[in-house]
Design a protein around this motif. Sequence first.
Motif, PDB file in Angstrom:
ATOM      1  N   PRO A 153       0.831  -1.210   0.000  1.00 43.34           N
ATOM      2  CA  PRO A 153       0.000   0.000   0.000  1.00 43.34           C
ATOM      3  C   PRO A 153       0.863   1.257   0.000  1.00 43.34           C
ATOM      4  N   THR A 154       0.342   2.310  -0.644  1.00 46.97           N
ATOM      5  CA  THR A 154       1.003   3.617  -0.598  1.00 46.97           C
ATOM      6  C   THR A 154      -0.009   4.668  -0.140  1.00 46.97           C
ATOM      7  N   PHE A 155       0.465   5.614   0.634  1.00 44.73           N
ATOM      8  CA  PHE A 155      -0.372   6.659   1.213  1.00 44.73           C
ATOM      9  C   PHE A 155      -0.925   7.570   0.124  1.00 44.73           C
ATOM     10  N   LEU A 156      -2.231   7.872   0.214  1.00 43.00           N
ATOM     11  CA  LEU A 156      -2.864   8.785  -0.735  1.00 43.00           C
ATOM     12  C   LEU A 156      -3.293  10.085  -0.083  1.00 43.00           C
ATOM     13  N   SER A 157      -4.060   9.971   1.028  1.00 38.81           N
ATOM     14  CA  SER A 157      -4.617  11.190   1.603  1.00 38.81           C
ATOM     15  C   SER A 157      -4.973  10.986   3.070  1.00 38.81           C
ATOM     16  N   TYR A 158      -5.228  12.117   3.723  1.00 40.50           N
ATOM     17  CA  TYR A 158      -5.505  12.122   5.160  1.00 40.50           C
ATOM     18  C   TYR A 158      -6.481  13.239   5.477  1.00 40.50           C
ATOM     19  N   ASN A 159      -7.551  12.900   6.198  1.00 40.01           N
ATOM     20  CA  ASN A 159      -8.504  13.910   6.679  1.00 40.01           C
ATOM     21  C   ASN A 159      -8.579  13.818   8.194  1.00 40.01           C
ATOM     22  N   VAL A 160      -8.465  14.957   8.859  1.00 36.62           N
ATOM     23  CA  VAL A 160      -8.665  14.968  10.303  1.00 36.62           C
ATOM     24  C   VAL A 160      -9.886  15.817  10.668  1.00 36.62           C
ATOM     25  N   LEU A 161     -10.171  16.820   9.843  1.00 37.50           N
ATOM     26  CA  LEU A 161     -11.347  17.660  10.061  1.00 37.50           C
ATOM     27  C   LEU A 161     -12.385  17.362   8.990  1.00 37.50           C
ATOM     28  N   ASP A 162     -13.626  17.728   9.265  1.00 35.13           N
ATOM     29  CA  ASP A 162     -14.693  17.555   8.287  1.00 35.13           C
ATOM     30  C   ASP A 162     -14.404  18.394   7.043  1.00 35.13           C
ATOM     31  N   GLY A 163     -14.798  17.848   5.913  1.00 37.70           N
ATOM     32  CA  GLY A 163     -14.656  18.599   4.676  1.00 37.70           C
ATOM     33  C   GLY A 163     -13.862  17.856   3.634  1.00 37.70           C
ATOM     34  N   LEU A 164     -13.560  18.582   2.584  1.00 34.00           N
ATOM     35  CA  LEU A 164     -12.914  18.019   1.404  1.00 34.00           C
ATOM     36  C   LEU A 164     -11.452  18.426   1.346  1.00 34.00           C
ATOM     37  N   GLU A 165     -10.596  17.447   1.116  1.00 32.40           N
ATOM     38  CA  GLU A 165      -9.168  17.687   0.891  1.00 32.40           C
ATOM     39  C   GLU A 165      -8.872  17.304  -0.553  1.00 32.40           C
ATOM     40  N   GLU A 166      -8.332  18.250  -1.307  1.00 34.30           N
ATOM     41  CA  GLU A 166      -8.049  17.971  -2.713  1.00 34.30           C
ATOM     42  C   GLU A 166      -6.554  17.859  -2.943  1.00 34.30           C
ATOM     43  N   LYS A 167      -6.218  16.847  -3.751  1.00 30.98           N
ATOM     44  CA  LYS A 167      -4.805  16.586  -4.008  1.00 30.98           C
ATOM     45  C   LYS A 167      -4.694  16.110  -5.449  1.00 30.98           C
ATOM     46  N   GLY A 168      -4.607  17.044  -6.363  1.00 30.37           N
ATOM     47  CA  GLY A 168      -4.528  16.688  -7.775  1.00 30.37           C
ATOM     48  C   GLY A 168      -5.818  16.034  -8.243  1.00 30.37           C
ATOM     49  N   ARG A 169      -5.700  14.851  -8.837  1.00 32.37           N
ATOM     50  CA  ARG A 169      -6.887  14.160  -9.351  1.00 32.37           C
ATOM     51  C   ARG A 169      -7.662  13.453  -8.248  1.00 32.37           C
ATOM     52  N   PHE A 170      -7.062  13.358  -7.063  1.00 26.68           N
ATOM     53  CA  PHE A 170      -7.701  12.649  -5.967  1.00 26.68           C
ATOM     54  C   PHE A 170      -8.178  13.635  -4.908  1.00 26.68           C
ATOM     55  N   SER A 171      -9.392  13.404  -4.405  1.00 25.96           N
ATOM     56  CA  SER A 171      -9.927  14.205  -3.307  1.00 25.96           C
ATOM     57  C   SER A 171     -10.500  13.253  -2.272  1.00 25.96           C
ATOM     58  N   SER A 172     -10.473  13.669  -1.015  1.00 24.25           N
ATOM     59  CA  SER A 172     -11.080  12.847   0.034  1.00 24.25           C
ATOM     60  C   SER A 172     -11.920  13.727   0.928  1.00 24.25           C
ATOM     61  N   PHE A 173     -13.050  13.174   1.337  1.00 25.37           N
ATOM     62  CA  PHE A 173     -14.029  13.902   2.144  1.00 25.37           C
ATOM     63  C   PHE A 173     -14.251  13.163   3.444  1.00 25.37           C
ATOM     64  N   LEU A 174     -14.505  13.917   4.501  1.00 20.08           N
ATOM     65  CA  LEU A 174     -14.763  13.309   5.802  1.00 20.08           C
ATOM     66  C   LEU A 174     -15.939  13.995   6.493  1.00 20.08           C
ATOM     67  N   SER A 175     -16.811  13.177   7.090  1.00 22.03           N
ATOM     68  CA  SER A 175     -17.833  13.653   8.013  1.00 22.03           C
ATOM     69  C   SER A 175     -17.693  12.836   9.282  1.00 22.03           C
ATOM     70  N   ARG A 176     -17.147  13.453  10.298  1.00 23.82           N
ATOM     71  CA  ARG A 176     -16.892  12.719  11.535  1.00 23.82           C
ATOM     72  C   ARG A 176     -18.185  12.335  12.237  1.00 23.82           C
ATOM     73  N   SER A 177     -19.182  13.214  12.205  1.00 25.56           N
ATOM     74  CA  SER A 177     -20.438  12.921  12.907  1.00 25.56           C
ATOM     75  C   SER A 177     -21.162  11.737  12.279  1.00 25.56           C
ATOM     76  N   LYS A 178     -20.979  11.548  10.979  1.00 24.30           N
ATOM     77  CA  LYS A 178     -21.651  10.442  10.280  1.00 24.30           C
ATOM     78  C   LYS A 178     -20.762   9.206  10.169  1.00 24.30           C
ATOM     79  N   GLY A 179     -19.509   9.297  10.569  1.00 23.21           N
ATOM     80  CA  GLY A 179     -18.603   8.170  10.407  1.00 23.21           C
ATOM     81  C   GLY A 179     -18.469   7.789   8.944  1.00 23.21           C
ATOM     82  N   TYR A 180     -18.263   8.784   8.104  1.00 20.72           N
ATOM     83  CA  TYR A 180     -18.327   8.594   6.661  1.00 20.72           C
ATOM     84  C   TYR A 180     -17.203   9.343   5.965  1.00 20.72           C
TER      85      TYR A 180
END
Lengths: 108, 114
Positions: A43-70
């Motif tokens: 495995p290779t690291f892609l992204s990391y979210n600690v706060l709610d919201g969207l983190e964009e990194k080139g073609r890849f983005s990651s979203f987090l909702s802590r309250s929803k566990g999603y």
Amino acid sequence: GQNIDQPTEMTATEGAIVQINCTYQTSGFNGLFWYQQHAGEAPTFLSYNVLDGLEEKGRFSSFLSRSKGYSYLLLKELQMKDSASYLCAPSNDYKLSFGAGTTVTVRA
Amino acid sequence: EAGVAQSPRYKIIEKRQSVAFWCNPISGHATLYWYQQILGQGPKLLIQFQNNGVVDDSQLPKDRFSAERLKGVDSTLKIQPAKLEDSAVYLCASSLVRAPGELFFGEGSRLTVL
């Protein structure tokens, strides 16, 4: 323990967008990591979210909702080389638990 | 910068035999992890070291698995005696203390127990 749920497989066409959803339950939480794993490789690291919201990194983005566990990982402008397994990994006291992974197949 | 080194890459043994895997982390990475990845599953943490101390070994089957990191650099994972269900890839990873969770994995050691 941590229950992690993500789809087993997804297929998409080159140039398209794919969204990989991940839901998790954890007794303690301090971040959500996404890793990419090509067949037969580590495995290779892609992204990391600690706060709610969207983190964009080139073609890849990651979203987090802590309250929803999603969380979701968004892959844009898919390329053949993006065919791989994508692992969702919530962190409990910085100890990662990995989901089984979503195998993404990109077709021409 | 050299990556995480692991050996051997492949090992085939019979059940009840023993096996040892070696890992050398990235220079300067104080935290070292051993994961077990069974085919079709995500990696499962076996043990986590920070320097030469154990941080977490709650999922290590201690009746047959042992690991050490005596000088706080390289590490060895041993299985004795092996069972059929130990067939898996054993992944070593390391990370900086200030960036926990951003793991750098080695290529893994694939174990087949017959």
